[in-house]
Structure formats: C-alpha cells, structure tokens
Scaffold this motif. Structure first.
Motif, PDB file in Angstrom:
ATOM      1  N   ASP A  88      -8.010   1.125  -2.656  1.00  0.00           N
ATOM      2  CA  ASP A  88      -8.012   1.946  -1.439  1.00  0.00           C
ATOM      3  C   ASP A  88      -6.711   2.738  -1.325  1.00  0.00           C
ATOM      4  O   ASP A  88      -6.719   3.932  -1.008  1.00  0.00           O
ATOM      5  CB  ASP A  88      -8.198   1.065  -0.204  1.00  0.00           C
ATOM      6  N   SER A  94       0.830  -1.210   0.000  1.00  0.00           N
ATOM      7  CA  SER A  94       0.000   0.000   0.000  1.00  0.00           C
ATOM      8  C   SER A  94       0.865   1.262   0.000  1.00  0.00           C
ATOM      9  O   SER A  94       0.532   2.250  -0.671  1.00  0.00           O
ATOM     10  CB  SER A  94      -0.942   0.008   1.198  1.00  0.00           C
ATOM     11  N   LEU A 138      -4.699  -1.061   4.129  1.00  0.00           N
ATOM     12  CA  LEU A 138      -5.091  -0.634   2.786  1.00  0.00           C
ATOM     13  C   LEU A 138      -4.689  -1.698   1.765  1.00  0.00           C
ATOM     14  O   LEU A 138      -4.069  -1.403   0.736  1.00  0.00           O
ATOM     15  CB  LEU A 138      -4.450   0.714   2.422  1.00  0.00           C
ATOM     16  N   ALA A 149     -12.214   0.303   3.954  1.00  0.00           N
ATOM     17  CA  ALA A 149     -10.799  -0.083   3.822  1.00  0.00           C
ATOM     18  C   ALA A 149     -10.296  -0.734   5.104  1.00  0.00           C
ATOM     19  O   ALA A 149     -10.735  -0.381   6.209  1.00  0.00           O
ATOM     20  CB  ALA A 149      -9.961   1.145   3.500  1.00  0.00           C
TER      21      ALA A 149
END
Length: 252
Positions: A235, A45, A230, A226
């Motif tokens: 997201d 992420s 993430l 989310a």
C-alpha cells in the motif's frame, strides 16, 4: 539513495531532527513530507513512500515535529499552530541549504497542516494529502473518553497509537480555531487526495470535504482496503508511485 541527517532550530528554539533522502542521480525536484499525528519521520510507511519518490528522482525531507521522535521539546505543549510553525522552519532550512520544495506531502494531520500553509509557499507547485482530516475537531474522536477530563483539568493523559501522551486544553482550543477548508479553496495549487474507504481513524468523508473545497486541477485516488497507517508495504509503495507519477504533470 543518499541520506543526509541534520537538525534545525524551530521558532521556539528547539532542535528538530531531520532526514533528507536524495536520489542516486540527478534531483528533479525537492519535496517535504509531514508525518501523522504522534508519529515520527521514521514511520515505516513514510520510509517506503520516500524510497519510491527518490527512485523517481524526487528528494524528500522528513522531520520529527516538536516533542516527537528525536526532536527536542514537550509534545504536550505543542498544538496545530506549532506544527505549522515547525513546517515553515523546515521549508526555510530546505530552501537555505538546498532548494525550496516544489511538492508538499502530508499524512493524516500532517496533510491537514500542509493544506494550511500551502498557499504561503510560492515555490510549491503541487500538494498531496494521505488519509487527512478536513475538520480538526474530528481528531477528538481518537480520545473521546478523555476530552471532558482535559477540559476540566487543563491536561490529561491519553493513549494514542499505543503510546501515552499528555494533551492540554490549549491543544483542543487551538484545533477549534483553524478552518482548513478555507485555506484549501484559496491555495490555488494542484491537489492530489489519497484516502482509503476502510480507514477507521479518519473517515473518508473527510477526504470528500477536502476534495470538494479545492479548486481544479484536483485528483482523488481511493486506496482500496489500506489502513490509516498504510502498514502493508504494498500500500505504501503504491502511494509513493502514485505521487511520483501524478506530480510530474505539474512539476516540470
């Protein structure tokens, strides 16, 4: 996007591994991204958020804290105070080699650490937290069954994010002494708080405490369904776009 890998020395003499991602064109401004507790700079992420930022002309420095990822040191000897020291070292090297960060971003405990030092960084014009706790003592709910053993034996192994770490009593003691909300009130910088109401690692009431402690200008974006890390690419991409768009209001 261009990538520059390098190491820098922290206050304890450990070599920390860093990655600077640069946009293909002109750099509008530099940012520092602090990763979550026990994670590393290469978390998927964090990589996607950084990509969105570079697409918007924002350079991003990420690094592995002491004892994590490819950085030297023993994680069990680290604590919140040493994380702050690592951040200061990262900012110093970014300022020396390129330019001081105008934007400070932190995910989870990394966001709390960013809040703790933001007021010191004169060049920083805006601050962002993602799923961050306001109360450091809340972190112990990640390993509730081991807290007593850590207090009794001085150290004890715990499993966090599927990995085994040894945590020492000094980590617990250090968490208790920091009052981050006081730092938030005094930092006097624009703040964006991003948090999911379905985050089951850091409850959204922690985001409310951060937001309430901050002075204006401040913004709050709810991240729908989310999860804490993430893990859904969409997201992370959304968070990156939100940060890039919001920060342009304050960094010109």
């Amino acid at each position: 996007m261009k990538k520059v890998k390098f190491t820098f020395t922290n206050s304890e003499g450990h070599e920390l591994c860093a990655l600077l991602e640069l946009p293909e064109g002109e750099v509008k401004y530099y940012s520092l991204f602090a990763h979550c507790f026990t994670c590393g700079k290469d978390l998927r992420s964090a990589t996607r958020i950084s990509r969105k930022l570079t697409e918007n002309g924002i350079a991003v420095l990420r690094f592995d804290f002491t004892g994590l990822g490819n950085s030297e040191g023993d994680f069990s000897n680290s604590n919140f105070s040493s994380n702050l020291a690592d951040l200061r070292s990262a900012i110093d090297v970014l300022k020396e080699k390129y330019q001081a960060p105008s934007l400070l971003i932190g995910h989870s405990l990394g966001g709390t650490a960013i809040l703790a030092i933001a007021g010191e960084i004169q060049e920083a014009k805006a601050v962002v937290t993602i799923g961050s706790p306001a109360e450091l003592s809340r972190l112990t709910h990640l390993f509730p069954d081991e807290v007593e053993a850590i207090e009794l034996h001085g150290e004890y192994p715990v499993v966090l994010a599927g990995r085994r770490f040894t945590l020492k009593k000094q980590m617990l003691d250090d968490l208790k002494k920091h009052r981050v909300t006081d730092r938030v009130f005094n930092m006097k910088k624009p703040l964006l708080v991003l948090h999911s109401p379905t985050d089951d690692t850091v409850n959204i009431d922690q985001a409310e405490k951060i937001f309430s402690a901050a002075r204006h200008p401040k913004s709050f974006i709810s991240l729908g369904e989310a999860d804490h890390l993430l893990s859904q690419p969409s997201d992370a991409d959304y968070v990156g776009e939100c940060i890039a768009t919001w920060s342009r209001w304050y960094i010109r």
